[in-house]
Scaffold this active site. Sequence first.
Site: not given
Length: 227
Positions: A88, A106, A108, A127, A168, A223
């Site tokens: 990837e 990334h 799965h 939110y 994916h 925050y």
Amino acid sequence: MSEQRNHRTDHGDHGDVSAAWEALVATARRTVTDGLVVGTSGNVSVRVGDLVLVTPSGVPYDRLTPDDVTGVDLDGRQVLGTLVPTSELPLHLAVYETTDATAVVHTHAVHATAVSTLVEELPLVHYMAAALGGPVRVAPYATYGSAELARNALRALDGRTGCLLRNHGTLTHGTGLDQAYDRTAQLEWMCRLWLTASSVPHLTPTLLTPDQLTEATEKLRDYGQRA
């Protein structure tokens, strides 16, 4: 889509690279421990100057050592290590080319991947979507590792720090590995939340309005702890 950024030309010193690789491996292992990937699926990268460290293809994360450091330049040419970089790689490089991100995760993840098969955009069930820049889009399906997948992901990421990849998984980025990982975990949690709520017979989950999301976005800016 965000405009192309000017990139630095340094590759960092040895200490920077070693520390970044150690953090990358720890993050990759965390994706397995937290159930976001199975086996060697998913991948992680971190940018150090104009060097991109990436998880290698098909190697279990618990077997990676400091000697396995794998790195490419911003054009994808391997400049560190002998292990083949993740398949990837085009996806990761596309994010670095178009954003100021210094880390990409990334996965799965099961619930997120399930949602990617059902909708064009994750419904505004919570939110925390604001932490990803707004409603999370689903990038159209394309073969893994392809330039088409990278293009589809970039469109889904426009104005966002995370997206779903149809059939994916997930893709998130951040200013560091911790932030990129946290966004992945939040995305998976929101997907699980929506699937859980929407599975109750005869009831439909309430969703946030755009105004409510905007208000949450403003509140999240302050925050956490302040220096």
